[in-house]
Design a protein around this motif. Structure first.
Motif, PDB file in Angstrom:
ATOM      1  N   SER A  70     -19.937 -23.506 -21.799  1.00 16.56           N
ATOM      2  CA  SER A  70     -18.821 -22.750 -22.369  1.00 16.56           C
ATOM      3  C   SER A  70     -18.273 -21.746 -21.366  1.00 16.56           C
ATOM      4  N   PHE A  71     -19.166 -21.108 -20.618  1.00 18.68           N
ATOM      5  CA  PHE A  71     -18.730 -20.128 -19.621  1.00 18.68           C
ATOM      6  C   PHE A  71     -17.916 -20.801 -18.513  1.00 18.68           C
ATOM      7  N   LEU A  72     -18.396 -21.944 -18.029  1.00 23.58           N
ATOM      8  CA  LEU A  72     -17.671 -22.655 -16.975  1.00 23.58           C
ATOM      9  C   LEU A  72     -16.303 -23.116 -17.468  1.00 23.58           C
ATOM     10  N   ILE A  73     -16.253 -23.638 -18.693  1.00 17.77           N
ATOM     11  CA  ILE A  73     -14.985 -24.097 -19.256  1.00 17.77           C
ATOM     12  C   ILE A  73     -14.019 -22.932 -19.436  1.00 17.77           C
ATOM     13  N   ALA A  74     -14.504 -21.833 -20.019  1.00 17.15           N
ATOM     14  CA  ALA A  74     -13.631 -20.699 -20.311  1.00 17.15           C
ATOM     15  C   ALA A  74     -13.121 -20.035 -19.038  1.00 17.15           C
ATOM     16  N   VAL A  75     -14.018 -19.794 -18.084  1.00 22.63           N
ATOM     17  CA  VAL A  75     -13.611 -19.130 -16.845  1.00 22.63           C
ATOM     18  C   VAL A  75     -12.706 -20.044 -16.016  1.00 22.63           C
ATOM     19  N   GLY A  76     -13.083 -21.319 -15.888  1.00 21.27           N
ATOM     20  CA  GLY A  76     -12.261 -22.255 -15.133  1.00 21.27           C
ATOM     21  C   GLY A  76     -10.875 -22.423 -15.738  1.00 21.27           C
ATOM     22  N   THR A  77     -10.816 -22.551 -17.054  1.00 21.37           N
ATOM     23  CA  THR A  77      -9.526 -22.686 -17.725  1.00 21.37           C
ATOM     24  C   THR A  77      -8.678 -21.441 -17.542  1.00 21.37           C
ATOM     25  N   MET A 142      -5.821 -27.863 -20.855  1.00 23.71           N
ATOM     26  CA  MET A 142      -5.496 -26.486 -21.227  1.00 23.71           C
ATOM     27  C   MET A 142      -4.959 -25.672 -20.052  1.00 23.71           C
ATOM     28  N   ILE A 143      -4.781 -26.315 -18.892  1.00 21.90           N
ATOM     29  CA  ILE A 143      -4.349 -25.568 -17.712  1.00 21.90           C
ATOM     30  C   ILE A 143      -2.925 -25.051 -17.883  1.00 21.90           C
ATOM     31  N   SER A 144      -2.049 -25.876 -18.419  1.00 19.05           N
ATOM     32  CA  SER A 144      -0.652 -25.490 -18.588  1.00 19.05           C
ATOM     33  C   SER A 144      -0.272 -25.581 -20.056  1.00 19.05           C
ATOM     34  N   THR A 145       0.097 -24.444 -20.629  1.00 19.33           N
ATOM     35  CA  THR A 145       0.501 -24.407 -22.034  1.00 19.33           C
ATOM     36  C   THR A 145       1.885 -23.769 -22.139  1.00 19.33           C
ATOM     37  N   THR A 189       0.285  -8.225 -18.178  1.00 18.73           N
ATOM     38  CA  THR A 189       0.581  -9.552 -18.721  1.00 18.73           C
ATOM     39  C   THR A 189      -0.519 -10.536 -18.363  1.00 18.73           C
ATOM     40  N   PHE A 190      -1.033 -10.441 -17.135  1.00 21.90           N
ATOM     41  CA  PHE A 190      -2.149 -11.293 -16.741  1.00 21.90           C
ATOM     42  C   PHE A 190      -3.377 -11.010 -17.605  1.00 21.90           C
ATOM     43  N   ALA A 191      -3.619  -9.739 -17.916  1.00 17.70           N
ATOM     44  CA  ALA A 191      -4.768  -9.392 -18.755  1.00 17.70           C
ATOM     45  C   ALA A 191      -4.614  -9.966 -20.161  1.00 17.70           C
ATOM     46  N   ALA A 192      -3.414  -9.851 -20.732  1.00 14.56           N
ATOM     47  CA  ALA A 192      -3.173 -10.408 -22.071  1.00 14.56           C
ATOM     48  C   ALA A 192      -3.343 -11.922 -22.065  1.00 14.56           C
ATOM     49  N   ALA A 193      -2.791 -12.576 -21.058  1.00 15.24           N
ATOM     50  CA  ALA A 193      -2.927 -14.030 -20.959  1.00 15.24           C
ATOM     51  C   ALA A 193      -4.378 -14.433 -20.734  1.00 15.24           C
ATOM     52  N   ALA A 194      -5.123 -13.632 -19.968  1.00 18.00           N
ATOM     53  CA  ALA A 194      -6.534 -13.939 -19.725  1.00 18.00           C
ATOM     54  C   ALA A 194      -7.346 -13.855 -21.007  1.00 18.00           C
ATOM     55  N   VAL A 195      -7.094 -12.820 -21.810  1.00 17.05           N
ATOM     56  CA  VAL A 195      -7.822 -12.676 -23.079  1.00 17.05           C
ATOM     57  C   VAL A 195      -7.522 -13.850 -24.003  1.00 17.05           C
ATOM     58  N   ILE A 196      -6.247 -14.191 -24.145  1.00 18.38           N
ATOM     59  CA  ILE A 196      -5.861 -15.290 -25.039  1.00 18.38           C
ATOM     60  C   ILE A 196      -6.459 -16.610 -24.572  1.00 18.38           C
ATOM     61  N   THR A 197      -6.349 -16.884 -23.271  1.00 20.94           N
ATOM     62  CA  THR A 197      -6.828 -18.159 -22.742  1.00 20.94           C
ATOM     63  C   THR A 197      -8.345 -18.250 -22.814  1.00 20.94           C
ATOM     64  N   PHE A 198      -9.041 -17.173 -22.468  1.00 19.52           N
ATOM     65  CA  PHE A 198     -10.502 -17.190 -22.514  1.00 19.52           C
ATOM     66  C   PHE A 198     -10.999 -17.431 -23.935  1.00 19.52           C
ATOM     67  N   MET A 199     -10.395 -16.751 -24.898  1.00 17.81           N
ATOM     68  CA  MET A 199     -10.829 -16.917 -26.291  1.00 17.81           C
ATOM     69  C   MET A 199     -10.543 -18.328 -26.798  1.00 17.81           C
ATOM     70  N   MET A 200      -9.370 -18.868 -26.464  1.00 23.54           N
ATOM     71  CA  MET A 200      -9.043 -20.224 -26.898  1.00 23.54           C
ATOM     72  C   MET A 200      -9.975 -21.251 -26.258  1.00 23.54           C
ATOM     73  N   ALA A 201     -10.256 -21.075 -24.968  1.00 24.88           N
ATOM     74  CA  ALA A 201     -11.125 -22.030 -24.273  1.00 24.88           C
ATOM     75  C   ALA A 201     -12.560 -21.923 -24.756  1.00 24.88           C
ATOM     76  N   TRP A 202     -13.029 -20.706 -25.004  1.00 23.98           N
ATOM     77  CA  TRP A 202     -14.409 -20.528 -25.453  1.00 23.98           C
ATOM     78  C   TRP A 202     -14.610 -21.079 -26.864  1.00 23.98           C
ATOM     79  N   ASN A 203     -13.646 -20.849 -27.726  1.00 24.88           N
ATOM     80  CA  ASN A 203     -13.776 -21.259 -29.132  1.00 24.88           C
ATOM     81  C   ASN A 203     -13.291 -22.681 -29.394  1.00 24.88           C
ATOM     82  N   ASN A 204     -12.805 -23.353 -28.364  1.00 23.37           N
ATOM     83  CA  ASN A 204     -12.301 -24.713 -28.544  1.00 23.37           C
ATOM     84  C   ASN A 204     -13.431 -25.631 -29.027  1.00 23.37           C
ATOM     85  N   PHE A 205     -13.173 -26.334 -30.110  1.00 25.05           N
ATOM     86  CA  PHE A 205     -14.215 -27.187 -30.698  1.00 25.05           C
ATOM     87  C   PHE A 205     -13.803 -28.661 -30.768  1.00 25.05           C
TER      88      PHE A 205
END
Length: 269
Positions: A70-77, A142-145, A189-205
């Protein structure tokens, strides 16, 4: 004094709403220390079964492997999505073209397409290139949304374009302008995008569940679902797994909450 008295009902309403918001987190943390019987009986006080639940969870589930995946997926994404989408949003706003609005409209239409409609073609595509059970197969879609591209484009509208022209006159390349001027200026803006992307990637099921068909490659949401899918569910262990799965996203949000609020509102400093 009168103004303070008038504001009391508002503060009381906010306090009640805050309690309702925090209660699920409290119950999750408390349940992780209780036995399954205590959780089912809705015990609200901390128990003494925390270490027992930890022992059961780590002995029956590959928690370390799931957390690592999960960490690799979230950080990489997060890293790749911020790089690609910020460049796209920057380009859509800074460079002028007659076709850019048409391309942006097509990207926004992609938001209307549910993931379930593209899931089977995506699986067939990754199966043909031999990427089933690969973490890259989870990251790449999930790289480009469109949402992140739109976020960066809208934020870039408040970016001072005179700085870009001045930098071009000074001889800076477009890549240097983006890396040395745009990125530091748009850090909220980068911080906001990082929070959104990290949470989506981590919680992706759903997508990891489809593409990671081997149980040896699990993420934390998949591991938590496996615990609750057994014939007998130990709810103390389940709550502990949910707590461990929730901690990284909570930590990231609390660390970047101020920048997140600024980035969502489009503030540029």
């Amino acid at each position: 004094m009168i103004n303070k008295l008038r504001s009391l009902p508002g503060y009381a309403l906010l306090a009640v709403w805050a309690l309702f918001s925090v209660f699920p987190l409290y119950f999750m943390a408390v349940s992780a220390t209780n036995t399954s019987k205590d959780v089912l009986s809705s015990k609200m006080l901390p128990g003494t079964a925390l270490f027992e639940n930890i022992a059961v969870l780590f002995s029956t589930q590959n928690v370390v492997g799931a957390m690592t995946n999960s960490f690799l997926i979230a950080v990489g994404t997060t890293i790749l999505a911020l790089t690609v989408c910020s460049i796209a949003g920057y380009g859509f706003e800074v460079y002028h073209s007659k076709a850019k609005d048409v391309v942006m409209a097509i990207l926004l239409l992609a938001i209307m397409i549910p993931f379930a409609a593209t899931m089977i073609p995506l699986f067939q595509l990754f199966a043909r290139v031999g990427m089933v059970n690969s973490l890259w197969a989870v990251v790449i879609p999930m790289i480009s949304t469109p949402f992140l591209i739109l976020l960066f484009r809208q934020a870039s509208r408040s970016f001072p374009h005179d700085i870009i022209e001045a930098a071009r006159i000074d001889g800076l390349s477009e890549l240097s302008i983006f890396a040395r001027i745009y990125v530091p200026t748009m850090r909220s803006t980068f911080a906001a995008a990082a929070v959104i992307t990290f949470m989506m990637a981590w919680n992706n099921f759903l997508w990891p569940k489809v593409i990671l068909v081997n149980n040896s490659v699990l993420t934390m949401p998949m591991l938590t679902a496996n615990i609750s899918a057994g014939y007998v569910t130990d709810y103390g262990v389940l709550m502990l797994a949910v707590l461990l799965s929730s901690l990284p996203t909570m930590i990231v949000f609390f660390l970047l909450q101020r920048q997140f609020a600024q980035g969502i509102t489009g503030a540029v400093k």
